[in-house]
Scaffold this motif. Structure first.
Motif, PDB file in Angstrom:
ATOM      1  N   PRO A  83      57.557   4.242  -3.100  1.00  0.00           N
ATOM      2  CA  PRO A  83      56.773   4.116  -4.336  1.00  0.00           C
ATOM      3  C   PRO A  83      55.362   3.606  -4.069  1.00  0.00           C
ATOM      4  N   TYR A  84      54.540   3.671  -5.088  1.00  0.00           N
ATOM      5  CA  TYR A  84      53.196   3.112  -5.037  1.00  0.00           C
ATOM      6  C   TYR A  84      53.283   1.648  -5.448  1.00  0.00           C
ATOM      7  N   ARG A  85      52.523   0.829  -4.770  1.00  0.00           N
ATOM      8  CA  ARG A  85      52.528  -0.600  -5.084  1.00  0.00           C
ATOM      9  C   ARG A  85      51.374  -0.928  -6.024  1.00  0.00           C
ATOM     10  N   TYR A  86      51.661  -1.732  -7.031  1.00  0.00           N
ATOM     11  CA  TYR A  86      50.659  -2.089  -8.026  1.00  0.00           C
ATOM     12  C   TYR A  86      50.272  -3.556  -7.924  1.00  0.00           C
ATOM     13  N   ASN A  87      48.980  -3.807  -7.991  1.00  0.00           N
ATOM     14  CA  ASN A  87      48.470  -5.164  -8.146  1.00  0.00           C
ATOM     15  C   ASN A  87      48.562  -5.474  -9.637  1.00  0.00           C
ATOM     16  N   PRO A  88      49.351  -6.474 -10.039  1.00  0.00           N
ATOM     17  CA  PRO A  88      49.576  -6.712 -11.468  1.00  0.00           C
ATOM     18  C   PRO A  88      48.295  -6.856 -12.286  1.00  0.00           C
ATOM     19  N   PHE A  89      47.334  -7.629 -11.780  1.00  0.00           N
ATOM     20  CA  PHE A  89      46.107  -7.841 -12.548  1.00  0.00           C
ATOM     21  C   PHE A  89      45.329  -6.537 -12.712  1.00  0.00           C
ATOM     22  N   ASN A  90      45.179  -5.801 -11.625  1.00  0.00           N
ATOM     23  CA  ASN A  90      44.460  -4.527 -11.703  1.00  0.00           C
ATOM     24  C   ASN A  90      45.165  -3.546 -12.628  1.00  0.00           C
ATOM     25  N   ALA A  91      46.505  -3.557 -12.583  1.00  0.00           N
ATOM     26  CA  ALA A  91      47.271  -2.661 -13.448  1.00  0.00           C
ATOM     27  C   ALA A  91      47.045  -3.005 -14.917  1.00  0.00           C
ATOM     28  N   LEU A 159      50.322  -2.464 -27.379  1.00  0.00           N
ATOM     29  CA  LEU A 159      50.784  -3.260 -26.236  1.00  0.00           C
ATOM     30  C   LEU A 159      50.832  -4.733 -26.601  1.00  0.00           C
ATOM     31  N   VAL A 160      51.925  -5.391 -26.224  1.00  0.00           N
ATOM     32  CA  VAL A 160      52.026  -6.845 -26.309  1.00  0.00           C
ATOM     33  C   VAL A 160      52.043  -7.370 -24.877  1.00  0.00           C
ATOM     34  N   LEU A 161      51.026  -8.143 -24.522  1.00  0.00           N
ATOM     35  CA  LEU A 161      50.965  -8.744 -23.192  1.00  0.00           C
ATOM     36  C   LEU A 161      51.579 -10.138 -23.279  1.00  0.00           C
ATOM     37  N   ALA A 191      48.488 -13.694 -16.693  1.00  0.00           N
ATOM     38  CA  ALA A 191      47.494 -12.934 -17.453  1.00  0.00           C
ATOM     39  C   ALA A 191      46.557 -13.824 -18.270  1.00  0.00           C
ATOM     40  N   VAL A 192      47.116 -14.675 -19.118  1.00  0.00           N
ATOM     41  CA  VAL A 192      46.281 -15.515 -19.976  1.00  0.00           C
ATOM     42  C   VAL A 192      45.445 -16.481 -19.146  1.00  0.00           C
ATOM     43  N   GLY A 193      46.031 -17.048 -18.088  1.00  0.00           N
ATOM     44  CA  GLY A 193      45.311 -17.966 -17.225  1.00  0.00           C
ATOM     45  C   GLY A 193      44.119 -17.319 -16.547  1.00  0.00           C
ATOM     46  N   ILE A 194      44.304 -16.085 -16.093  1.00  0.00           N
ATOM     47  CA  ILE A 194      43.204 -15.379 -15.424  1.00  0.00           C
ATOM     48  C   ILE A 194      42.139 -14.956 -16.428  1.00  0.00           C
ATOM     49  N   PHE A 195      42.570 -14.400 -17.557  1.00  0.00           N
ATOM     50  CA  PHE A 195      41.607 -13.958 -18.562  1.00  0.00           C
ATOM     51  C   PHE A 195      40.796 -15.123 -19.132  1.00  0.00           C
ATOM     52  N   SER A 196      41.395 -16.308 -19.178  1.00  0.00           N
ATOM     53  CA  SER A 196      40.678 -17.478 -19.696  1.00  0.00           C
ATOM     54  C   SER A 196      39.847 -18.160 -18.613  1.00  0.00           C
ATOM     55  N   GLU A 197      39.979 -17.668 -17.361  1.00  0.00           N
ATOM     56  CA  GLU A 197      39.285 -18.215 -16.199  1.00  0.00           C
ATOM     57  C   GLU A 197      39.789 -19.616 -15.842  1.00  0.00           C
ATOM     58  N   ARG A 198      41.006 -19.926 -16.285  1.00  0.00           N
ATOM     59  CA  ARG A 198      41.616 -21.212 -15.932  1.00  0.00           C
ATOM     60  C   ARG A 198      42.185 -21.185 -14.518  1.00  0.00           C
ATOM     61  N   ILE A 199      42.669 -20.023 -14.107  1.00  0.00           N
ATOM     62  CA  ILE A 199      43.193 -19.879 -12.747  1.00  0.00           C
ATOM     63  C   ILE A 199      42.527 -18.681 -12.075  1.00  0.00           C
ATOM     64  N   ARG A 200      42.540 -18.705 -10.759  1.00  0.00           N
ATOM     65  CA  ARG A 200      41.965 -17.602  -9.987  1.00  0.00           C
ATOM     66  C   ARG A 200      43.069 -16.642  -9.595  1.00  0.00           C
ATOM     67  N   ARG A 201      42.768 -15.377  -9.630  1.00  0.00           N
ATOM     68  CA  ARG A 201      43.760 -14.391  -9.215  1.00  0.00           C
ATOM     69  C   ARG A 201      43.760 -14.242  -7.696  1.00  0.00           C
ATOM     70  N   VAL A 202      44.811 -13.671  -7.181  1.00  0.00           N
ATOM     71  CA  VAL A 202      44.935 -13.450  -5.748  1.00  0.00           C
ATOM     72  C   VAL A 202      43.859 -12.475  -5.288  1.00  0.00           C
ATOM     73  N   GLY A 203      43.213 -12.771  -4.185  1.00  0.00           N
ATOM     74  CA  GLY A 203      42.159 -11.904  -3.660  1.00  0.00           C
ATOM     75  C   GLY A 203      42.675 -10.531  -3.285  1.00  0.00           C
ATOM     76  N   GLU A 204      41.805  -9.529  -3.389  1.00  0.00           N
ATOM     77  CA  GLU A 204      42.194  -8.141  -3.101  1.00  0.00           C
ATOM     78  C   GLU A 204      42.716  -7.981  -1.668  1.00  0.00           C
ATOM     79  N   ARG A 205      42.007  -8.584  -0.711  1.00  0.00           N
ATOM     80  CA  ARG A 205      42.423  -8.442   0.694  1.00  0.00           C
ATOM     81  C   ARG A 205      43.769  -9.094   0.940  1.00  0.00           C
TER      82      ARG A 205
END
Length: 247
Positions: A83-91, A159-161, A191-205
């Motif tokens: 299968p294809y792997r998805y980065n949750p935030f990017n998805a 959509l309900v996130l 999701a909410v933590g990243i969108f609010s800029e409270r937490i940092r998401r995992v780096g792409e690399r």
């Protein structure tokens, strides 16, 4: 349909090329009833092998997208299509872009009051044509459960996130699937933590290399114990392949 469903150790996993994601999201939106998209990690896969509510949730999900590199390796090891792997935030960003471009609606469920308000504000700024039809905090008392469900039912968002503060996680929507009309539900804890800029998401690399677990361990050293179920996963893969060869 572009989705092809395989199983890895008895757990359903979908093969969905990223270029076909938009068409599949629109197809899901057009269907009546409650639909569900699940991000599946290797730890989730092990949990879904049991006879429990989570297993039923995964088996009935409309879209099961793998987010762990180990699931891809496991599928290849068992001779399955990979299968294809998805980065949750990017998805999530891609899905919101699809909703915006087709003037669809969106609901946010989860997070503390200030966090979810900041998340909503930032989403509105980024996706100007996306219709945000409501939000509700997580960690809510059981006494307001019916109000939350009714609010989502009346808003009938595309959509309900679902995010942090929803104890049942993916199973929240599955357990209440008969109480909604035509929404897609997607649980993503950060999701909410990243969108609010409270937490940092995992780096792409870091994500591309499949090393996101080490980032999690740095933030929570107790997650080092996740290595034990990972070793169990490896043993299960070997056992299943040997069983297949012998049969």
């Amino acid at each position: 349909m572009a989705i092809q469903r395989i199983d890895v150790l008895g757990v359903p996993v979908d093969i969905l090329p990223p270029q076909d994601l938009e068409a599949e999201i629109l197809e899901l939106i057009s269907r009546p009833g409650t639909k569900q998209i699940v991000f599946l990690s290797v730890w989730d896969l092990l949990k879904a092998r049991g006879k429990n509510d989570y297993s039923a949730c995964i088996k009935n999900a409309d879209m099961v997208l793998p987010i762990s590199k180990s699931i891809l390796h496991g599928a290849r090891f068992l001779g399955k299509h990979v299968p294809y792997r998805y980065n949750p935030f990017n998805a999530v960003i891609n899905i919101l872009s699809v909703l915006e471009s087709h003037y669809k609606s969106f609901y946010i469920l989860g997070g503390r009051k200030k966090t979810v308000m900041a998340a909503e504000r930032n989403v509105r700024t980024t996706f100007k044509d996306l219709q945000i039809v409501g939000r509700y905090v997580g960690y809510y008392p059981k006494t307001v459960e019916n109000d939350v469900v009714e609010a989502i039912y009346k808003a009938s968002p595309s959509l309900v996130l679902v995010s942090e503060g929803i104890k049942e996680k993916d199973c929240w929507a599955y357990a209440r699937r008969k109480k909604f009309s035509s929404s897609i539900f997607l649980y993503y804890h950060d999701a909410v933590g990243i969108f609010s800029e409270r937490i940092r998401r995992v780096g792409e690399r870091t994500f591309e290399k499949g090393l996101e677990i080490w980032s999690e361990i740095l933030h929570n050293p107790l997650k080092i114990f996740l290595l034990f179920p990972y070793f169990w996963y490896i043993l299960l893969l070997v056992w299943h392949r040997n069983l297949k060869k012998s049969s």
